[in-house]
Design an enzyme around this catalytic site. Structure first.
Site, PDB file in Angstrom:
ATOM      1  N   ASP A 147      14.611  75.751  33.899  1.00 22.32           N
ATOM      2  CA  ASP A 147      14.101  74.469  33.422  1.00 22.32           C
ATOM      3  C   ASP A 147      14.622  73.362  34.332  1.00 22.32           C
ATOM      4  OD1 ASP A 147      13.326  72.191  32.088  1.00 22.32           O
ATOM      5  OD2 ASP A 147      14.008  72.851  30.122  1.00 22.32           O
ATOM      6  N   ASP A 164       7.573  72.406  35.973  1.00 21.67           N
ATOM      7  CA  ASP A 164       9.030  72.313  35.906  1.00 21.67           C
ATOM      8  C   ASP A 164       9.683  73.436  35.108  1.00 21.67           C
ATOM      9  OD1 ASP A 164       7.991  71.501  33.497  1.00 21.67           O
ATOM     10  OD2 ASP A 164       9.395  69.845  33.213  1.00 21.67           O
ATOM     11  N   GLU A 165       8.914  74.463  34.761  1.00 19.55           N
ATOM     12  CA  GLU A 165       9.467  75.611  34.041  1.00 19.55           C
ATOM     13  C   GLU A 165       8.984  76.914  34.665  1.00 19.55           C
ATOM     14  OE1 GLU A 165       9.883  75.586  29.630  1.00 19.55           O
ATOM     15  OE2 GLU A 165       8.543  73.858  29.776  1.00 19.55           O
TER      16      GLU A 165
END
Length: 452
Positions: free
Chosen positions: A51, A149-150
């Site tokens: 993350d 973003d993950e």
């Protein structure tokens, strides 16, 4: 009598690569936990969740040397100093002042007068996301870009390693990402995708958590409230609380029948499997994912009372939705939209409409959308209502390729939109517009690339 020869129409060039993630916020993908996305074998597995904490804000801090300064992504200041926009995300320095995603830029400025506003620049974030993915590909052959973003990684081949070895592996990933991008992340390692994601949330920012033993999972995961689990939002959590289910431990102890009574046999069972950490989902390539709904929303930088300008925004929304439908190779005949009024109460109205058949061509969708919404816009303007935002989405997709009996898309329209896609994919998404889109709501948005 002279015979007439029919010259076949020349073939159009391939439309090229569709930019399906442009200006798209990721939402929960239930396919991740659905039965058909699980591994066939039931052997124990091990997952990593990466993350990139406050990703947009972190990139802006790095690019403009704003380290230690409260940053909000999704707003801007007008020449007179007035702030506009909606908070898409904020740095941890801004969060310490109470700034939260979804609040107005004005609210953020009142909480933190010294905040720095940056507009959303998806192209920049996407470039960094690709670099992060390339780094992760050196650590595992199975990497899924869940969003910009993950990321998930399947590291089942390391399942028998000790906690110390897994911690070292996690540190190596974090250091490699920082060395390549100068960005920090939180990382979780656990026995399911769900628990790996929950583990990465336990120590933010820049944390590392390994939970592979049952005792550790019971200590750190089970006390968490059920709404920490993806798929359980505010409304579902309210239903669970009415049945006395508050924490993950409550859900596990009561078993899946309790969830089935609330959410139905199928979804209740897979939701409980997620809560219990029993999902064994495949780490899949993002390009293979097709959403169950496609939508587009836009909040205007200021209100308008002109129904035709709102109609122009719906034309732009239909263009975006249909473009993505064509990119996914899917169609729909059922759509819904919302209009929000200006004001603090977030009032508005919703409407639904059907196209004449399953389609992904703009003209059919725009026509029936405007027939439904324009009279209502004029109606509410009579009562002094001003309009602030819109949303348009499909309600379901046609996942088959069956031919319809009473509806056929016009061949000339198919060719028209194939040509439009070719030009927009090659020269940029705004190369070809619908005429009515000229009547849109002028001004900035919190997206840099959409601003005037």
């Amino acid at each position: 009598m002279n015979s007439i020869s029919h010259t076949p129409l020349p073939a159009l060039p391939d439309p090229g690569r569709y930019q399906l993630r442009r200006n798209v916020h990721n939402i929960t993908r239930y396919q991740t936990i659905a039965a058909d996305m699980q591994h066939v074998s039931s052997k124990p597995r091990l997952y990593v969740h990466v993350d990139m904490n406050a990703f947009y804000a972190q990139v802006e801090q790095m690019c403009y040397n704003l380290y230690g300064i409260p940053v909000v992504v999704g707003g801007w200041r007008k020449p007179d100093g007035t702030v506009k926009g909606i908070v898409a995300t904020s740095s941890y320095e801004a969060r310490a002042w109470g700034v939260k995603t979804g609040m107005s830029a004005l609210e953020a400025c009142k909480l933190c007068p010294y905040v720095v506003f940056k507009q959303v620049d998806y192209e920049k974030y996407r470039a960094y996301s690709k670099r992060i993915k390339a780094v992760l590909d050196t650590f595992s052959p199975d990497v899924e870009a869940y969003s910009m973003d993950e990321f998930f990684m399947d590291i089942t081949w390391k399942r028998r390693e000790s906690r110390e070895e897994l911690m070292e592996f996690g540190r190596a990933i974090k250091e490699a990402i920082h060395e390549d991008t100068h960005l920090r992340c939180s990382l979780g390692i656990s026995t399911s995708k769900t628990y790996a994601k929950l583990a990465s949330d336990l120590k933010k920012p820049n944390g590392l958590t390994v939970l592979t033993e049952k005792r550790e999972i019971q200590k750190h995961i089970w006390p968490l409230p059920l709404d920490e689990v993806w798929g359980i939002g505010r409304r579902r959590y309210a239903k669970l609380k009415l049945k006395g289910l508050y924490t993950i431990k409550d859900g596990i102890d009561n078993g899946y029948p309790a969830f089935q009574k609330i959410f139905g046999d199928y979804f209740g069972k897979i939701l409980w499997m997620t809560v219990a950490g029993k999902d064994q989902a495949v780490v899949m390539d993002q390009t293979e994912y097709v959403p169950r709904r496609v939508g587009y929303g836009h909040t205007f930088s200021t209100w308008t009372d002109d129904p035709w300008r709102v109609a122009g925004e719906f034309a732009k929304a239909a263009k975006q939705v249909c473009y993505r439908l064509r990119g996914y190779g899917k169609k729909s005949d059922k759509f819904m939209g919302t209009v929000r009024f200006q004001g603090t109460e977030k009032e508005g109205f919703s409407f639904a409409f059907r196209a004449p058949g399953h389609t992904n061509l703009d003209r059919y969708v725009i026509k029936h959308c405007l027939e439904k919404v324009v009279p209502r816009l004029f109606h509410y303007r009579k009562f002094g209502r001003r309009f602030r935002s819109i949303m348009l989405s499909t309600t379901e997709l046609d996942m088959t390729t069956q031919t319809e009996l009473f509806f056929r898309e016009e061949t000339r329209l198919k060719r028209l939109y194939q040509a439009m896609d070719y030009l927009n994919n090659r020269f940029g998404p705004d190369t070809v517009h619908h005429g009515i889109a000229r009547f849109d709501v002028k001004g900035h948005t919190h997206f840099k690339e959409r601003s005037m």
